[in-house]
Design an enzyme around this catalytic site. Structure first.
Site, PDB file in Angstrom:
ATOM      1  N   GLY A  49       0.831  -1.198   0.000  1.00  9.01           N
ATOM      2  CA  GLY A  49       0.000   0.000   0.000  1.00  9.01           C
ATOM      3  C   GLY A  49       0.861   1.241   0.000  1.00  9.01           C
ATOM      4  O   GLY A  49       2.033   1.200   0.387  1.00  9.01           O
ATOM      5  N   GLN A  54       2.607   9.939   1.629  1.00  8.24           N
ATOM      6  CA  GLN A  54       3.920   9.291   1.546  1.00  8.24           C
ATOM      7  C   GLN A  54       4.698   9.726   0.312  1.00  8.24           C
ATOM      8  O   GLN A  54       5.902   9.519   0.237  1.00  8.24           O
ATOM      9  CB  GLN A  54       3.768   7.764   1.536  1.00  8.24           C
ATOM     10  CG  GLN A  54       3.254   7.208   2.845  1.00  8.24           C
ATOM     11  CD  GLN A  54       3.195   5.704   2.786  1.00  8.24           C
ATOM     12  OE1 GLN A  54       2.221   5.140   2.296  1.00  8.24           O
ATOM     13  NE2 GLN A  54       4.248   5.045   3.251  1.00  8.24           N
ATOM     14  N   CYS A 100       6.243  -0.257   6.924  1.00  7.63           N
ATOM     15  CA  CYS A 100       5.754   0.927   6.213  1.00  7.63           C
ATOM     16  C   CYS A 100       6.881   1.427   5.320  1.00  7.63           C
ATOM     17  O   CYS A 100       8.032   1.489   5.764  1.00  7.63           O
ATOM     18  CB  CYS A 100       5.349   2.001   7.221  1.00  7.63           C
ATOM     19  SG  CYS A 100       4.742   3.509   6.451  1.00  7.63           S
ATOM     20  N   LEU A 101       6.553   1.772   4.082  1.00  6.60           N
ATOM     21  CA  LEU A 101       7.585   2.253   3.158  1.00  6.60           C
ATOM     22  C   LEU A 101       8.212   3.546   3.653  1.00  6.60           C
ATOM     23  O   LEU A 101       9.309   3.897   3.248  1.00  6.60           O
ATOM     24  CB  LEU A 101       6.999   2.446   1.754  1.00  6.60           C
ATOM     25  CG  LEU A 101       6.548   1.156   1.052  1.00  6.60           C
ATOM     26  CD1 LEU A 101       5.895   1.478  -0.284  1.00  6.60           C
ATOM     27  CD2 LEU A 101       7.713   0.197   0.864  1.00  6.60           C
ATOM     28  N   HIS A 142      -4.111   0.672   7.973  1.00  3.41           N
ATOM     29  CA  HIS A 142      -2.780   1.293   7.934  1.00  3.41           C
ATOM     30  C   HIS A 142      -2.759   2.461   6.937  1.00  3.41           C
ATOM     31  O   HIS A 142      -2.295   3.561   7.265  1.00  3.41           O
ATOM     32  CB  HIS A 142      -1.739   0.225   7.561  1.00  3.41           C
ATOM     33  CG  HIS A 142      -0.343   0.740   7.411  1.00  3.41           C
ATOM     34  ND1 HIS A 142       0.677   0.380   8.254  1.00  3.41           N
ATOM     35  CD2 HIS A 142       0.203   1.593   6.512  1.00  3.41           C
ATOM     36  CE1 HIS A 142       1.791   1.006   7.884  1.00  3.41           C
ATOM     37  NE2 HIS A 142       1.535   1.744   6.831  1.00  3.41           N
ATOM     38  N   GLU A 143      -3.280   2.224   5.736  1.00  6.65           N
ATOM     39  CA  GLU A 143      -3.252   3.270   4.699  1.00  6.65           C
ATOM     40  C   GLU A 143      -4.182   4.425   5.058  1.00  6.65           C
ATOM     41  O   GLU A 143      -3.855   5.594   4.845  1.00  6.65           O
ATOM     42  CB  GLU A 143      -3.610   2.679   3.331  1.00  6.65           C
ATOM     43  CG  GLU A 143      -2.655   1.604   2.823  1.00  6.65           C
ATOM     44  CD  GLU A 143      -1.190   2.005   2.887  1.00  6.65           C
ATOM     45  OE1 GLU A 143      -0.884   3.197   2.690  1.00  6.65           O
ATOM     46  OE2 GLU A 143      -0.343   1.138   3.164  1.00  6.65           O
ATOM     47  N   HIS A 146      -2.650   6.903   7.328  1.00  9.07           N
ATOM     48  CA  HIS A 146      -1.739   7.862   6.680  1.00  9.07           C
ATOM     49  C   HIS A 146      -2.483   9.147   6.287  1.00  9.07           C
ATOM     50  O   HIS A 146      -1.900  10.224   6.283  1.00  9.07           O
ATOM     51  CB  HIS A 146      -1.113   7.263   5.420  1.00  9.07           C
ATOM     52  CG  HIS A 146       0.107   6.421   5.673  1.00  9.07           C
ATOM     53  ND1 HIS A 146       1.258   6.934   6.229  1.00  9.07           N
ATOM     54  CD2 HIS A 146       0.364   5.112   5.430  1.00  9.07           C
ATOM     55  CE1 HIS A 146       2.172   5.969   6.311  1.00  9.07           C
ATOM     56  NE2 HIS A 146       1.652   4.852   5.841  1.00  9.07           N
TER      57      HIS A 146
END
Ligand code: NI
Length: 177
Positions: A49, A54, A100-101, A142-143, A146
């Site tokens: 994701g 991000q 997480c990226l 999670h997304e 953000h």
């Protein structure tokens, strides 16, 4: 249409903590291009994701996919979620190991709702809605976080369950005392 990989903001960059703006429908050509680039960037970074903050865009949009092996053999092809709403369905809680990226190299155990309802618009205004469980529900929460300036460590309740990927591979949680 030119496509390109986007630079991913890392934890500490203020854009990750910022409020995000709703996207106007029908979407602009810029949003369409951003969505395509986000899907490409997510795949390139081998993530499941990626949310607009991000990639330095304070907008209410994220992309995600669910690999079949993480969802009882039922994969979900990449989806673009515009102005999404995610709400818990019931009070069940599960513990999820997340990365997480924007926080490369680390993983942590995060409590999440085990079942959620989701609702979003797609790029062409189509409604994307349903109920998600397990890993799918985990990714959505999670997304969605953000978009509200929340990173997974901010959801953790036990920081002894935060670790580097390499060490967790050597010493998985389930094999610890
Ligand atoms: Ni993330």
């Amino acid at each position: 249409m030119a496509m390109g990989l986007l630079k991913i903001a890392r934890m500490g960059h203020p854009v990750l903590l910022q409020e995000t703006d709703a996207i106007e429908m029908p979407v602009s050509e810029n949003v369409r291009r951003l969505a395509a680039d986000m899907v490409e960037t997510m795949h390139d970074a081998m993530g499941v994701g990626l949310a607009a903050p991000q990639v330095h865009q304070a907008l209410r949009m994220f992309v995600y996919h669910v690999p079949a092996e993480r969802n009882l053999g039922m994969g979900i092809a990449p989806r673009i979620m515009i102005n999404p709403e995610i709400v818990p369905d019931g009070e069940g809680i599960m513990e999820c190991e997340e990365g997480c990226l924007s926080i490369p190299g680390l993983r942590g155990l995060v409590p999440r709702y085990s079942r959620v309802r989701y609702h979003a618009a797609g790029l062409d205004g189509e409604i994307i809605a349903g109920i998600a469980e397990g890993f799918h529900a985990n990714v959505l929460q999670h997304e969605f976080d953000h978009l509200n300036g929340i990173l997974y460590p901010m959801r953790m309740t036990d920081f002894s369950r935060l670790g580097f990927v390499e060490e967790l591979r050597r010493y998985p949680w389930e094999r610890r005392a």
